[in-house]
Design a protein around this motif. Sequence first.
Motif, PDB file in Angstrom:
ATOM      1  N   PHE A 182       0.815  -1.363  -0.121  1.00 33.96           N
ATOM      2  CA  PHE A 182      -0.014   0.120  -0.022  1.00 33.96           C
ATOM      3  C   PHE A 182       0.706   1.495   0.008  1.00 33.96           C
ATOM      4  CE2 PHE A 182      -2.666  -3.127   2.515  1.00 33.96           C
ATOM      5  CZ  PHE A 182      -3.627  -3.125   1.406  1.00 33.96           C
ATOM      6  N   CYS A 183       1.861   1.368  -0.934  1.00 31.61           N
ATOM      7  CA  CYS A 183       2.686   2.429  -0.904  1.00 31.61           C
ATOM      8  C   CYS A 183       2.439   3.221  -2.343  1.00 31.61           C
ATOM      9  CB  CYS A 183       4.040   2.267  -0.852  1.00 31.61           C
ATOM     10  SG  CYS A 183       4.783   1.409  -2.395  1.00 31.61           S
ATOM     11  N   ARG A 184       2.776   4.573  -2.264  1.00 24.74           N
ATOM     12  CA  ARG A 184       2.638   5.289  -3.687  1.00 24.74           C
ATOM     13  C   ARG A 184       3.491   6.322  -3.441  1.00 24.74           C
ATOM     14  NH1 ARG A 184      -2.904   8.572  -1.875  1.00 24.74           N
ATOM     15  NH2 ARG A 184      -1.932  10.007  -0.218  1.00 24.74           N
ATOM     16  N   PRO A 185       4.104   6.818  -4.734  1.00 27.51           N
ATOM     17  CA  PRO A 185       5.137   7.972  -4.864  1.00 27.51           C
ATOM     18  C   PRO A 185       4.811   9.071  -4.317  1.00 27.51           C
ATOM     19  CG  PRO A 185       4.049   7.596  -7.053  1.00 27.51           C
ATOM     20  CD  PRO A 185       3.619   6.514  -6.007  1.00 27.51           C
ATOM     21  N   THR A 186       5.445   9.730  -3.337  1.00 25.12           N
ATOM     22  CA  THR A 186       5.221  11.030  -2.868  1.00 25.12           C
ATOM     23  C   THR A 186       5.254  12.185  -3.705  1.00 25.12           C
ATOM     24  OG1 THR A 186       7.641  11.500  -2.234  1.00 25.12           O
ATOM     25  CG2 THR A 186       6.091  10.163  -0.768  1.00 25.12           C
ATOM     26  N   LEU A 187       6.047  11.970  -4.854  1.00 24.12           N
ATOM     27  CA  LEU A 187       6.169  13.271  -6.238  1.00 24.12           C
ATOM     28  C   LEU A 187       5.264  12.900  -7.002  1.00 24.12           C
ATOM     29  CD1 LEU A 187       7.665  15.841  -6.600  1.00 24.12           C
ATOM     30  CD2 LEU A 187       9.247  14.342  -8.011  1.00 24.12           C
ATOM     31  N   PRO A 188       4.275  13.697  -7.450  1.00 25.53           N
ATOM     32  CA  PRO A 188       3.208  13.776  -8.514  1.00 25.53           C
ATOM     33  C   PRO A 188       3.762  13.692  -9.679  1.00 25.53           C
ATOM     34  CG  PRO A 188       3.091  15.610  -7.346  1.00 25.53           C
ATOM     35  CD  PRO A 188       3.911  15.072  -6.494  1.00 25.53           C
ATOM     36  N   PRO A 189       2.935  13.090 -10.690  1.00 21.44           N
ATOM     37  CA  PRO A 189       3.639  13.228 -12.120  1.00 21.44           C
ATOM     38  C   PRO A 189       3.955  14.758 -12.554  1.00 21.44           C
ATOM     39  CG  PRO A 189       1.421  11.894 -11.868  1.00 21.44           C
ATOM     40  CD  PRO A 189       1.713  12.639 -10.828  1.00 21.44           C
ATOM     41  N   LEU A 190       5.005  15.014 -13.164  1.00 21.77           N
ATOM     42  CA  LEU A 190       5.561  16.437 -13.562  1.00 21.77           C
ATOM     43  C   LEU A 190       5.200  16.469 -15.121  1.00 21.77           C
ATOM     44  CD1 LEU A 190       9.037  16.375 -11.800  1.00 21.77           C
ATOM     45  CD2 LEU A 190       6.592  17.193 -10.791  1.00 21.77           C
ATOM     46  N   GLN A 191       4.994  17.606 -15.449  1.00 19.33           N
ATOM     47  CA  GLN A 191       4.672  17.991 -17.009  1.00 19.33           C
ATOM     48  C   GLN A 191       6.240  18.423 -17.438  1.00 19.33           C
ATOM     49  OE1 GLN A 191       1.951  21.296 -17.413  1.00 19.33           O
ATOM     50  NE2 GLN A 191       1.561  20.554 -19.888  1.00 19.33           N
ATOM     51  N   LYS A 192       6.336  17.660 -18.877  1.00 18.79           N
ATOM     52  CA  LYS A 192       7.234  18.065 -19.583  1.00 18.79           C
ATOM     53  C   LYS A 192       7.247  19.153 -20.516  1.00 18.79           C
ATOM     54  CE  LYS A 192       8.460  12.972 -20.015  1.00 18.79           C
ATOM     55  NZ  LYS A 192       8.708  11.787 -20.756  1.00 18.79           N
ATOM     56  N   PRO A 193       8.346  19.584 -21.309  1.00 15.85           N
ATOM     57  CA  PRO A 193       8.123  20.811 -22.149  1.00 15.85           C
ATOM     58  C   PRO A 193       7.179  20.286 -23.238  1.00 15.85           C
ATOM     59  CG  PRO A 193      10.305  20.598 -21.316  1.00 15.85           C
ATOM     60  CD  PRO A 193       9.591  19.373 -20.877  1.00 15.85           C
ATOM     61  N   ASP A 194       6.999  19.461 -23.628  1.00 17.05           N
ATOM     62  CA  ASP A 194       6.221  18.873 -24.764  1.00 17.05           C
ATOM     63  C   ASP A 194       4.565  18.725 -24.488  1.00 17.05           C
ATOM     64  OD1 ASP A 194       6.228  16.640 -23.457  1.00 17.05           O
ATOM     65  OD2 ASP A 194       7.033  15.663 -25.281  1.00 17.05           O
ATOM     66  N   GLY A 195       4.350  18.996 -23.108  1.00 23.59           N
ATOM     67  CA  GLY A 195       3.060  18.768 -22.663  1.00 23.59           C
ATOM     68  C   GLY A 195       2.787  17.130 -21.841  1.00 23.59           C
ATOM     69  N   THR A 196       3.526  16.256 -22.266  1.00 31.26           N
ATOM     70  CA  THR A 196       3.222  15.065 -21.777  1.00 31.26           C
ATOM     71  C   THR A 196       3.588  14.992 -20.405  1.00 31.26           C
ATOM     72  OG1 THR A 196       5.627  14.143 -22.544  1.00 31.26           O
ATOM     73  CG2 THR A 196       3.356  13.964 -23.876  1.00 31.26           C
ATOM     74  N   LEU A 197       3.453  14.177 -19.732  1.00 30.36           N
ATOM     75  CA  LEU A 197       3.683  13.732 -18.231  1.00 30.36           C
ATOM     76  C   LEU A 197       4.645  12.833 -17.957  1.00 30.36           C
ATOM     77  CD1 LEU A 197       0.273  13.982 -16.460  1.00 30.36           C
ATOM     78  CD2 LEU A 197       1.889  15.707 -16.850  1.00 30.36           C
ATOM     79  N   ALA A 198       5.732  13.250 -16.974  1.00 27.67           N
ATOM     80  CA  ALA A 198       6.648  12.117 -16.602  1.00 27.67           C
ATOM     81  C   ALA A 198       6.274  11.461 -15.342  1.00 27.67           C
ATOM     82  CB  ALA A 198       7.832  12.997 -16.128  1.00 27.67           C
ATOM     83  N   HIS A 199       5.815  10.077 -15.264  1.00 22.14           N
ATOM     84  CA  HIS A 199       5.383   9.202 -14.537  1.00 22.14           C
ATOM     85  C   HIS A 199       6.510   8.347 -13.532  1.00 22.14           C
ATOM     86  CE1 HIS A 199       1.212   9.973 -15.773  1.00 22.14           C
ATOM     87  NE2 HIS A 199       1.880   9.866 -17.086  1.00 22.14           N
ATOM     88  N   SER A 200       7.571   7.762 -14.204  1.00 23.55           N
ATOM     89  CA  SER A 200       8.394   7.077 -13.346  1.00 23.55           C
ATOM     90  C   SER A 200       9.516   8.031 -12.975  1.00 23.55           C
ATOM     91  CB  SER A 200       9.274   6.247 -14.523  1.00 23.55           C
ATOM     92  OG  SER A 200      10.094   6.922 -15.266  1.00 23.55           O
ATOM     93  N   ALA A 201      10.347   7.269 -11.951  1.00 22.56           N
ATOM     94  CA  ALA A 201      11.240   8.022 -11.095  1.00 22.56           C
ATOM     95  C   ALA A 201      12.493   8.319 -11.889  1.00 22.56           C
ATOM     96  CB  ALA A 201      11.938   7.059 -10.089  1.00 22.56           C
ATOM     97  N   ALA A 202      12.863   7.704 -13.186  1.00 21.42           N
ATOM     98  CA  ALA A 202      13.866   7.948 -14.142  1.00 21.42           C
ATOM     99  C   ALA A 202      13.379   9.317 -14.714  1.00 21.42           C
ATOM    100  CB  ALA A 202      14.276   6.723 -15.033  1.00 21.42           C
ATOM    101  N   GLU A 203      12.390   9.311 -15.289  1.00 18.52           N
ATOM    102  CA  GLU A 203      11.835  10.524 -16.176  1.00 18.52           C
ATOM    103  C   GLU A 203      11.631  11.669 -15.245  1.00 18.52           C
ATOM    104  OE1 GLU A 203       8.820   8.298 -19.521  1.00 18.52           O
ATOM    105  OE2 GLU A 203       8.009   8.930 -17.459  1.00 18.52           O
ATOM    106  N   LYS A 204      11.380  11.669 -14.222  1.00 21.36           N
ATOM    107  CA  LYS A 204      11.246  12.820 -13.000  1.00 21.36           C
ATOM    108  C   LYS A 204      12.661  13.363 -12.926  1.00 21.36           C
ATOM    109  CE  LYS A 204       6.963  11.175 -10.781  1.00 21.36           C
ATOM    110  NZ  LYS A 204       6.431  10.942  -9.559  1.00 21.36           N
ATOM    111  N   ALA A 205      13.422  12.272 -12.622  1.00 22.46           N
ATOM    112  CA  ALA A 205      14.701  12.869 -12.193  1.00 22.46           C
ATOM    113  C   ALA A 205      15.447  13.493 -13.518  1.00 22.46           C
ATOM    114  CB  ALA A 205      15.793  11.452 -11.860  1.00 22.46           C
ATOM    115  N   ASN A 206      15.281  12.895 -14.756  1.00 20.82           N
ATOM    116  CA  ASN A 206      15.957  13.513 -16.007  1.00 20.82           C
ATOM    117  C   ASN A 206      15.386  14.842 -16.194  1.00 20.82           C
ATOM    118  OD1 ASN A 206      17.607  11.146 -16.542  1.00 20.82           O
ATOM    119  ND2 ASN A 206      15.878  10.158 -17.731  1.00 20.82           N
ATOM    120  N   LEU A 207      14.123  15.007 -15.752  1.00 21.88           N
ATOM    121  CA  LEU A 207      13.323  16.461 -16.206  1.00 21.88           C
ATOM    122  C   LEU A 207      14.203  17.354 -15.102  1.00 21.88           C
ATOM    123  CD1 LEU A 207      10.995  17.873 -17.431  1.00 21.88           C
ATOM    124  CD2 LEU A 207       9.611  17.190 -15.609  1.00 21.88           C
ATOM    125  N   PHE A 208      14.341  16.876 -13.954  1.00 25.43           N
ATOM    126  CA  PHE A 208      14.693  18.000 -12.810  1.00 25.43           C
ATOM    127  C   PHE A 208      16.470  18.147 -13.324  1.00 25.43           C
ATOM    128  CE2 PHE A 208      11.623  16.695  -9.623  1.00 25.43           C
ATOM    129  CZ  PHE A 208      11.134  17.833  -9.419  1.00 25.43           C
TER     130      PHE A 208
END
Length: 388
Positions: free
Chosen positions: A299-325
């Motif tokens: 029963f766990c969930r990520p504490t960081l919500p999905p982030l919006q990329k410059p092209d309008g799509t969303l970053a869901h995985s931890a790797a995508e969020k880290a690369n976006l940051f």
Amino acid sequence: MVDTGSEKALYACVYRSHSGNQETTRLFDHLTEMADKAQQRYPTAQLVFLGDFNAHHEEWLFPYEKTCHAGREARKFAVSLNLTQLINVATRVPDVPGHTPNCLDLLLTTDPDRHSVSVSAPLGSSDHCLVKSVSIHSPPDLCPRGTRRVWRYESADWDEMRHFYASFPWQQVCFSSGDPSCSAEAVADVIRQGMEYFIPFSDLSLDQKAQAWYSSDCARAVALKQSAYQAWVLARDSKAGAQRVCARKKAFNSAAKSCKRVLRKARFDHVSRIGAKLASYPPGSKRFWSLSKAVESNFCRPTLPPLQKPDGTLAHSAAEKANLFASLFASNSRLDAGSKLPPTLPQCSSSMQGIAIRQNEVRRALQTLDVNKANGPDGIPARKTVCA
């Protein structure tokens, strides 16, 4: 739709609220229209309508005391589609003395011979019985494999989920192809992603093993609850005296409350045992982290919500969020210095003496290592280093 390869079955879950006659008629008209469309697309498929209909009919439903508008509409709906009603006992347990149990939960199907229906005592604090229907479409799998996902809706973050769905670029992600099938699959994927991010869940194994906290006391409490329920139903259906029926009803209520307390205590004791086990392990040890990660994955969930990329799509995985940051940090770290030259650093006249590494110093450093700690940057476990 359930497709076994040789047969198809279409299931529709229905809940009719206590609305007016006009809304009730509109609901059953909609169900009839959808059933007609389904039969046109899948002529050989079995239709199954199940749920809480909140309908009464003195000639068609148990306990045959009165007929309401919803009961007439439900019966007309069943007759028009050649549906058979399989529930013939009361499914709602009244919580007020003197109230009559009613058959509110129905199962309507075009193939009644394929179904086996049973009604058991309510689960938890619900006032509706547990209705179980077994439908055999293919040889049963005696050794089911895989997992079953369990959602904890009471712990969901509904506000963040609404914000996620409201800000999602539906047009670009789901409706850019023009193919209705692809769009439907894309919409389903987005809905599933929102549920996974904002509703805690756990994937339970289907190996038919009981829960770790489910003890023999729990099994006895559940059996007593079920036997008390059956005794009350038998006294009620046999039209025994009102005093006897009332006594059996009180006995069932007492058994249900006792069962709930036993299950709650078993779960609490199980959690306490896990906490004591964690406290007994050395902090940072392999056993500590193995058990800790196993507990966190439930029963766990990520504490960081999905982030919006410059092209309008969303970053869901931890790797995508880290690369976006990382890309955002890199873009903000570039300064336009123009034609300026980098500063000149002063010369240092002193030099560092040579470093001497002695064997005794290395041995003393290795002996101070904590063998229960995780690997360092070199990837070499401290236990192997000390042993060497």
